[in-house]
Write an enzyme that holds these catalytic residues in place. Structure first.
Site, mmCIF file in Angstrom:
data_model
loop_
_atom_site.group_PDB
_atom_site.id
_atom_site.type_symbol
_atom_site.label_atom_id
_atom_site.label_comp_id
_atom_site.label_asym_id
_atom_site.label_seq_id
_atom_site.Cartn_x
_atom_site.Cartn_y
_atom_site.Cartn_z
ATOM 1 N N TYR A 170 39.795 36.478 68.139
ATOM 2 C CA TYR A 170 38.503 35.844 67.897
ATOM 3 C C TYR A 170 38.639 34.544 67.114
ATOM 4 C CZ TYR A 170 36.082 39.942 69.630
ATOM 5 O OH TYR A 170 35.603 40.937 70.442
ATOM 6 N N GLU B 209 39.945 30.469 57.775
ATOM 7 C CA GLU B 209 38.913 30.146 58.757
ATOM 8 C C GLU B 209 37.574 30.718 58.308
ATOM 9 O OE1 GLU B 209 38.965 28.067 61.459
ATOM 10 O OE2 GLU B 209 36.866 28.503 61.030
ATOM 11 N N THR C 165 43.095 35.794 57.225
ATOM 12 C CA THR C 165 42.640 36.070 55.854
ATOM 13 C C THR C 165 43.656 37.013 55.201
ATOM 14 O OG1 THR C 165 40.366 35.898 56.623
ATOM 15 C CG2 THR C 165 40.726 36.958 54.475
ATOM 16 N N LYS D 207 38.718 32.293 50.432
ATOM 17 C CA LYS D 207 38.246 32.943 51.662
ATOM 18 C C LYS D 207 37.723 34.350 51.346
ATOM 19 C CE LYS D 207 37.455 34.343 55.729
ATOM 20 N NZ LYS D 207 36.343 33.919 56.539
ATOM 21 N N ASN E 281 45.884 39.628 63.224
ATOM 22 C CA ASN E 281 44.944 40.508 62.520
ATOM 23 C C ASN E 281 45.512 40.991 61.182
ATOM 24 O OD1 ASN E 281 46.541 41.397 64.687
ATOM 25 N ND2 ASN E 281 45.699 43.443 64.608
ATOM 26 N N CYS F 185 35.488 41.824 59.335
ATOM 27 C CA CYS F 185 35.943 41.133 58.122
ATOM 28 C C CYS F 185 35.312 41.569 56.809
ATOM 29 C CB CYS F 185 35.725 39.636 58.289
ATOM 30 S SG CYS F 185 36.775 38.931 59.556
#
Ligand code: NAI
Length: 498
Positions: free
Chosen positions: A14, A167, A137, A226, A96, A282
């Site tokens: 994604y 991101e 992340t 983040k 991921n 997330c």
């Protein structure tokens, strides 16, 4: 500043897919190859059925020419991970980073095994200098671990400069977010070489983003920023959701509360829509990651504070399902329940951590017959998610997937809206003549948002987690949630989304 001619992105998910499609689009002189271990995912990226649904994505991946769509000449999707790494000057790591399920920190710590595996592969394959960019992340301190890997196993004559560039895109608005981000964050060390590498990365973004929105900070700040951003966003959803329970107990209206407090510029209106709770891959994992970091740093009060954001979210999901049961005389046995919306928020087909999965599982446990519909979540996807939770037999017996919302709603005892897709809150569905719906209870958002009553034209009833308010078009943000709904006739709206 090093010249970048060739970019590799490890991880075609994604984040990796859309981000690199936009970078390639805006830097036509640079070759961008997105690689993944999954052949199926790469095949889908190379087909006309992209593996993810994201408004505007097709237009970025393809180049309209003579009426037929052709792929951009500088954007490639491949499973040749080693070859793409070897050729690259700059490598994004976009794999991921889920919550660990076993071992130390299970249930809270982020699993950086995939990041480490990617780094090892980069170290083994590289014969020329590389700029390594953490896009995933990660816990604060990961850049240091990556440096350790390169020092330990790479050719010592090859130089690796590790940067952090988290991101901030949100699924459902990824392309818009990438095209006009609030900011680009780049973390680096302060050596000359590191600053030059940071400059080369900034130049890529400067192809379309004003320089003043490209922010450079130290690498620890970048990694932690983040996590901090996602924690603060999730916290707002849990805050308004906790207030929704107070509203139900007092007769206050949570949409009115959101509107009233959101007008305060210090608070702001976004992410203040009460909901069934946040979902997505997330928010939960990043909040838990922060909780775990606080624990390991011997800051138990900090850990408890952030953990409560996740606790309220779980409680809110249970509360919603409880309301469905009590609205139907405390028994769902053999009743048909229509569930509209399975994605964790609108404009995505993603069901990771979707509140819909837990809600449907509880309906199954109550022996309801559940009819499902979602505009973008496929039959196979949702059945896989539900089977993991409930087993094959139970899903087979209790769940039907419908190709359109009307079939799902026909003769249903209740209609439960779990994702704030526009098609559920605008034109047709809620205005269906009573003919088909009979004595159906509509568990849905209030038809008229407070903002409209308060005079500004605006958001529709079940806008998502953010604006219950004013003159803004609701814009989903990262991991925003699924709309909460209210039982018809109850004084106030409920859930939002994720
Ligand atoms: P994803 O699961 O959709 O994609 C990750 C991809 O990496 C998978 O296709 C997997 O096969 C591939 N992969 C894993 N190890 C690999 C290896 N060694 N070599 C090649 N490919 C490998 O994940 P998603 O959602 O794109 O997230 C990626 C990262 O970005 C995570 O750290 C996430 O927290 C972060 N993020 C996600 C956002 C989102 O909205 N999904 C937004 C912002 C950040």
């Amino acid at each position: 500043t090093p010249t970048i001619n060739n970019i590799c992105c490890v991880g075609a998910g994604y984040v990796g897919g859309p981000t690199c499609a936009v970078i390639a689009n805006k830097n036509p002189h640079i070759d961008v190859t997105v690689v993944d271990l999954s052949q199926a995912r790469i095949d889908a990226w190379n087909s006309s059925h992209l593996p993810i649904y994201e408004p505007g994505l097709q237009d970025v991946v393809e180049l309209p020419r003579d009426g037929s769509d052709v792929r951009r000449p500088n954007l490639f999707f491949s499973t040749d991970v080693r070859g793409a790494i070897a050729r690259a000057d700059l490598i994004f790591i976009s794999v991921n980073t889920p919550t660990k399920t076993v071992g130390v920190g299970a249930g809270r710590a982020s699993d950086i095994a995939y990041v480490e595996a990617a780094a090892r592969q980069i170290a083994e394959v590289s014969t020329t200098d590389k700029i390594i960019v953490e896009k995933s992340t990660v816990p604060c301190g990961t850049a240091q671990s990556l440096r350790g890997i390169f020092e330990a196993i790479a050719d010592p004559s090859v130089h690796f400069e590790v940067l952090s560039n988290p991101e901030f895109l949100a699924e459902g608005t990824a392309i818009n977010d990438l095209l006009s981000p609030d900011r680009i964050l780049i973390g680096s060390e302060t050596t000359d070489e590191a600053l030059r590498a940071a400059c080369a990365l900034a130049d890529l973004y400067a192809a379309w983003i004003p320089r003043e929105r490209i922010v450079t900070v130290n690498i620890w700040s970048s990694e932690l920023a983040k996590l901090a951003a996602n924690c603060l966003l999730a916290q707002r959803i849990s805050s308004i959701n906790s207030l929704s329970a107070l509203c139900e107990a007092t007769g206050a209206n949570v949409d009115e509360i959101s509107y009233a407090v959101g007008l305060d510029v210090r608070i702001g209106s976004k992410f203040l829509k009460a909901s069934i709770g946040f979902g997505g891959s997330c928010f939960k994992k990043d909040v838990l990651n922060l909780v775990y970091m606080a624990e390991t740093l011997h800051l138990p009060e900090v850990a408890r504070y952030w953990k409560s954001v996740v606790d309220i979210n779980d409680w809110q999901k249970d509360r919603f399902t409880g309301r469905i049961v009590s609205a139907l005389n405390n028994t769902l046995a053999d009743k048909k329940i229509a569930v509209l919306g399975l994605a964790y928020k609108r404009n995505t087909g993603d069901t990771r951590e979707s509140p819909a999965i837990g809600c449907i599982s509880q309906l199954i446990a109550e022996n309801a017959n559940v009819a499902l519909y979602d505009p973008k979540v496929t039959n196979t996807q949702i059945l896989r998610d539900l089977t993991l939770e409930n087993g094959h037999e139970s899903v087979n017996r209790h769940v039907t997937y419908c190709e359109d919302p009307y079939t799902a709603c026909e003769n249903a005892a209740a209609l439960v809206i779990l994702t704030e897709w526009d098609e559920f809150k605008t034109d047709k569905l809620l205005h269906v003549p009573p003919l088909n719906l009979g004595r159906t209870h509509i568990l849905a958002p209030e038809p008229e948002p407070v903002a409209e009553r308060a005079s500004t034209a605006s958001s529709v009833a079940s806008s998502q987690s953010e604006t219950a308010s004013n003159d803004e078009v609701p814009q989903p943000n990262e991991d925003a949630g699924t709309p909460l709904t209210s039982v018809a006739g109850s004084p106030e709206p409920d859930f939002a989304e994720n």
